[in-house]
Write a protein that holds these residues in place. Structure first.
Motif, PDB file in Angstrom:
ATOM      1  N   ILE A  51       0.834  -1.199   0.000  1.00  0.00           N
ATOM      2  CA  ILE A  51       0.000   0.000   0.000  1.00  0.00           C
ATOM      3  C   ILE A  51       0.866   1.245   0.000  1.00  0.00           C
ATOM      4  O   ILE A  51       0.661   2.169  -0.793  1.00  0.00           O
ATOM      5  N   GLN A  52       1.860   1.289   0.888  1.00  0.00           N
ATOM      6  CA  GLN A  52       2.721   2.464   0.983  1.00  0.00           C
ATOM      7  C   GLN A  52       3.520   2.670  -0.298  1.00  0.00           C
ATOM      8  O   GLN A  52       3.712   3.801  -0.756  1.00  0.00           O
ATOM      9  N   SER A  53       3.970   1.568  -0.893  1.00  0.00           N
ATOM     10  CA  SER A  53       4.719   1.661  -2.144  1.00  0.00           C
ATOM     11  C   SER A  53       3.862   2.263  -3.250  1.00  0.00           C
ATOM     12  O   SER A  53       4.314   3.127  -4.013  1.00  0.00           O
ATOM     13  N   ILE A  54       2.608   1.815  -3.313  1.00  0.00           N
ATOM     14  CA  ILE A  54       1.697   2.333  -4.336  1.00  0.00           C
ATOM     15  C   ILE A  54       1.398   3.805  -4.089  1.00  0.00           C
ATOM     16  O   ILE A  54       1.397   4.619  -5.023  1.00  0.00           O
ATOM     17  N   MET A  55       1.157   4.154  -2.820  1.00  0.00           N
ATOM     18  CA  MET A  55       0.859   5.550  -2.503  1.00  0.00           C
ATOM     19  C   MET A  55       2.042   6.451  -2.851  1.00  0.00           C
ATOM     20  O   MET A  55       1.876   7.555  -3.372  1.00  0.00           O
ATOM     21  N   LEU A  56       3.258   5.977  -2.583  1.00  0.00           N
ATOM     22  CA  LEU A  56       4.445   6.750  -2.927  1.00  0.00           C
ATOM     23  C   LEU A  56       4.569   6.910  -4.438  1.00  0.00           C
ATOM     24  O   LEU A  56       4.914   7.982  -4.943  1.00  0.00           O
ATOM     25  N   PHE A  57       4.285   5.846  -5.178  1.00  0.00           N
ATOM     26  CA  PHE A  57       4.346   5.913  -6.635  1.00  0.00           C
ATOM     27  C   PHE A  57       3.349   6.948  -7.157  1.00  0.00           C
ATOM     28  O   PHE A  57       3.685   7.784  -7.999  1.00  0.00           O
ATOM     29  N   LEU A  58       2.129   6.888  -6.650  1.00  0.00           N
ATOM     30  CA  LEU A  58       1.086   7.793  -7.124  1.00  0.00           C
ATOM     31  C   LEU A  58       1.436   9.238  -6.812  1.00  0.00           C
ATOM     32  O   LEU A  58       1.353  10.110  -7.683  1.00  0.00           O
TER      33      LEU A  58
END
Length: 455
Positions: free
Chosen positions: A168-175
């Motif tokens: 989740i955190q990885s995706i949020m950082l990517f976005l």
């Protein structure tokens, strides 16, 4: 995430709180002490941040912040004044930072963020591994079983939940790293889950269709950051659908093919052939419908053809005329209301007594209201049941005042159900009345008219 995103020096919270005029962009880092308020509907959050070494808690607010008490986060935003909560930071961007101290790690794990770990197990883990706890969970999960009460099953549960949280955190950082705000990033993750990054890399223009609040221009900006070519077929297709959608919001059911081609080409600043190819592809995929030189969105085409078929079917079904001697009815209503109807109004009354459907039209002052009241009085005198409705609450109120009879909005008439996601009145549950009168029909859009005719 790159801290260079913050322009100039990093302004401290206290600096910002004391600033005059327009508040600068500020950056703060600390532990989420507690969530003061959270709206399940909008995702709006009010929370308190404990910055290291600061004697006060910093209030911050934002939409779609995927945070929990005990997390260490870094936020960027601007200070604003709120009548209820006072001075606060309105978050524009944020990231989760792994806690570094034993007490912060214990609070982080004890928050319930990681399934399988509550306050009790958080304390046991930190007592056993100290500041190495998070690294142990991440890199040596088998060692968790050395802690009292953690067996193979719970250790696996913790490991799985940890991996999910990291994803989740990885995706949020990517976005957020691609210019997507925290609120939008939360919406995107909620819609696509772990597939969010893959969806964006494949076709960021899906955002405009799938996510409320993300328009074509925003999706196009994201696509540009992701390296999508200017003349990409996906960009051209999204542009065509966007222009058709804009046409719909302006009140049009379709666009001419030439106008659609020209407007989309100008919007995207590409060769006309790119848009023409996209239109052909969309037609093959049935994402648009083309009839001669008219181009429709499928739902509008279905509504328009549906209205035509339903009106045609209504007109073709035999019916018994209202048992009224029209000449006597006209004499009666003129005497009752002390009026003199014009030849056109008398002809309209005669038509209404024999036709399945009719349209009354005319400019202001031409006698539409007088005619309507005359018809309603005649039909009521014959014992016919009446329903009156209009597309808006204001129009329904005016209709009630003009006729002295109850008038509803069309949505209320058709019994809109948020739970069912549609109208309860339809082909299977039609309206129960002899006469249905709809005022201000020119304000009714094609989709609502389709639903009305089905009922």
């Amino acid at each position: 995430m790159n801290d260079d995103w913050v322009p100039g020096r990093q302004t401290t919270i206290r600096d910002a709180l004391d600033a005059q005029g327009e508040d600068p962009l500020v950056c703060a880092e600390g532990t989420v002490e507690r969530i003061v308020f959270e709206s399940q509907d909008s995702g709006f959050i009010v929370a308190r941040l404990q910055e290291e070494g600061k004697p006060y808690l910093t209030t911050f607010v934002g939409n779609g912040l995927a945070i929990s008490p005990g997390e260490t986060i870094r936020i960027w935003g601007r200070c604003v004044d709120d009548k209820k909560f006072g001075r606060q930071i309105r978050v524009e961007k944020y990231q989760t930072v792994m806690p570094a101290t034993a007490s912060a790690i214990e609070k982080y794990l004890g928050s319930g963020l990681i399934e399988g770990i509550g306050p009790t197990f958080a304390k046991r883990l930190v007592d056993a591994f100290g500041v190495e706890t998070l690294r142990i969970i991440d890199e040596e999960p088998n060692r968790l079983r050395s802690v009292e009460g953690i067996g193979r099953k719970r250790a696996q549960q913790i490991r799985t939940a940890w991996e999910a949280q990291k994803a989740i955190q990885s995706i949020m950082l990517f976005l957020q790293g691609h210019g997507i705000g925290a609120a939008q990033a939360a919406k995107i993750y909620k819609r696509y889950g772990d597939a969010a990054v893959a969806v964006l890399r494949d076709n960021p223009y899906r955002l405009a269709d799938d996510i409320a609040g993300i328009a074509f221009k925003s999706a196009d900006a994201i696509a540009n950051r992701l390296g999508i070519e200017k003349d990409s077929p996906k960009r051209a297709a999204a542009g065509v659908l966007h222009v058709l959608g804009e046409s719909m919001f302006e009140g049009h059911v379709f666009a001419s093919a030439d106008a659609l081609l020209r407007t989309t080409t100008e919007l995207l600043n590409v060769n006309e052939s790119v848009v023409a190819d996209a239109m052909l592809a969309l037609e093959r995929e049935q994402r648009i419908v083309k009839e001669e030189d008219r181009v429709y969105l499928p739902q509008l085409h279905a509504a328009e053809t549906g209205c035509a078929l339903l009106i045609k079917r209504m007109l073709s079904v035999p019916h018994e005329p209202v048992p009224i001697v029209v000449e006597r009815a006209i004499e009666w209503v003129q005497k009752e209301f002390k009026i003199q109807l014009s030849p056109e109004q008398k002809k309209a009354i005669q038509t209404a007594c024999h036709a399945k459907t009719m349209i009354i039209t005319g400019g202001p002052g031409t006698g539409k209201t007088t005619l309507l009241n005359s018809l309603l009085a005649i039909f009521a005198k014959k014992g016919l049941s009446l329903i009156l409705a209009a597309p808006t609450g204001r129009a329904a109120k005016r209709m009630s005042e003009a006729t002295g009879r109850e008038a509803k909005t069309i949505h209320r008439l058709l019994e809109w159900s948020p739970k069912a996601g549609g109208f309860l009145r339809n082909e299977a549950n039609p309206l129960n009345a002899d006469i249905v009168v709809i005022d201000e029909t020119s304000m009714v859009d094609i989709n609502l008219m389709h639903s009305l005719l089905k009922a």
